[in-house]
Design a protein around this motif. Sequence first.
Motif, PDB file in Angstrom:
ATOM      1  N   LEU A  34      37.591  39.787  36.989  1.00 40.72           N
ATOM      2  CA  LEU A  34      36.692  39.718  38.049  1.00 40.72           C
ATOM      3  C   LEU A  34      35.548  40.394  38.071  1.00 40.72           C
ATOM      4  O   LEU A  34      35.425  41.577  37.604  1.00 40.72           O
ATOM      5  N   ASN A  35      34.459  40.117  38.642  1.00 35.57           N
ATOM      6  CA  ASN A  35      33.210  40.892  38.883  1.00 35.57           C
ATOM      7  C   ASN A  35      32.565  40.637  40.348  1.00 35.57           C
ATOM      8  O   ASN A  35      33.103  39.799  40.946  1.00 35.57           O
ATOM      9  N   ARG A  36      31.928  41.680  40.694  1.00 32.26           N
ATOM     10  CA  ARG A  36      31.162  41.671  41.966  1.00 32.26           C
ATOM     11  C   ARG A  36      29.596  41.603  41.900  1.00 32.26           C
ATOM     12  O   ARG A  36      28.913  42.166  42.718  1.00 32.26           O
ATOM     13  N   ASP A  37      29.252  41.095  40.694  1.00 34.02           N
ATOM     14  CA  ASP A  37      27.575  41.026  40.477  1.00 34.02           C
ATOM     15  C   ASP A  37      26.884  40.362  41.496  1.00 34.02           C
ATOM     16  O   ASP A  37      25.751  40.710  41.884  1.00 34.02           O
ATOM     17  N   HIS A  38      27.413  39.079  42.293  1.00 33.47           N
ATOM     18  CA  HIS A  38      26.596  38.462  43.161  1.00 33.47           C
ATOM     19  C   HIS A  38      26.894  38.657  44.829  1.00 33.47           C
ATOM     20  O   HIS A  38      27.065  37.812  45.466  1.00 33.47           O
ATOM     21  N   ARG A  39      27.469  39.993  44.717  1.00 33.33           N
ATOM     22  CA  ARG A  39      28.111  40.176  46.240  1.00 33.33           C
ATOM     23  C   ARG A  39      29.044  38.753  46.713  1.00 33.33           C
ATOM     24  O   ARG A  39      29.181  38.457  47.779  1.00 33.33           O
ATOM     25  N   MET A  40      30.213  38.584  45.550  1.00 34.01           N
ATOM     26  CA  MET A  40      31.051  37.652  45.811  1.00 34.01           C
ATOM     27  C   MET A  40      32.010  37.998  44.746  1.00 34.01           C
ATOM     28  O   MET A  40      31.531  38.548  43.529  1.00 34.01           O
ATOM     29  N   TYR A  41      33.264  38.076  45.008  1.00 35.84           N
ATOM     30  CA  TYR A  41      34.365  38.228  43.954  1.00 35.84           C
ATOM     31  C   TYR A  41      34.318  37.037  43.069  1.00 35.84           C
ATOM     32  O   TYR A  41      34.790  35.835  43.633  1.00 35.84           O
TER      33      TYR A  41
END
Length: 219
Positions: free
Chosen positions: A199-206
Amino acid sequence: MSFADLPPGEHAERFHDHWWWRPGWRVGREFFAWHITFDGAGELHRLVAAYQQALKAHGLGGMRFIPSQWLHLTMQGIGFVDEVRADDLERILESARRVLSESEPLTLTFRHAFVADEAIVLPPLEEASVIELRRRLRQAIGSVWGSDNVPEAEDKFRPHASVAYFEEDGTAAPYVAAVESISPQPARLTIKEASLIALNRDHRMYEWRTCATAPLSEA
């Protein structure tokens, strides 16, 4: 006070922006974790939508609603993708599949939403069964790295799915009023697997890609 520290049935008094950059995180960096994901979980999607609509009806901002495709129940972190050896990950996966094959599917019930320190959350009524599943996932990681090297605290966990993440600091009372203004039908669903995701949190979302799954027993 984190959600894990809140007494059952209580709301936080204040909330904070969820999207501060925790140590090690940066744009473009992924993290391996075990989650329960909810693709096709129509009853839970309905329940989450009901609470999101209630929050909208009260004219509340300062939060980001979670789309159905990114609904999840955080279980257990493993480590950043660029720090976990591929052979270790494969061994953890094999161990998890072996351990979870001895566990029966979980039936979870969600109903009441609570305002926590960084999110509006839906804890399942069957918290103990989720905690036990997480213990087994930790056992799988420990079988590869040793029990003393399993990431994250074992006792700082309270299972929940999130409805929305806060994007600013504020007072919880108006949000508490919004979630308590409705009494929707509970969502009941069966969990048949745990998902190994990056997972990533690049766009202010998981957001994540699913790497593999570990099925629970069909017996």
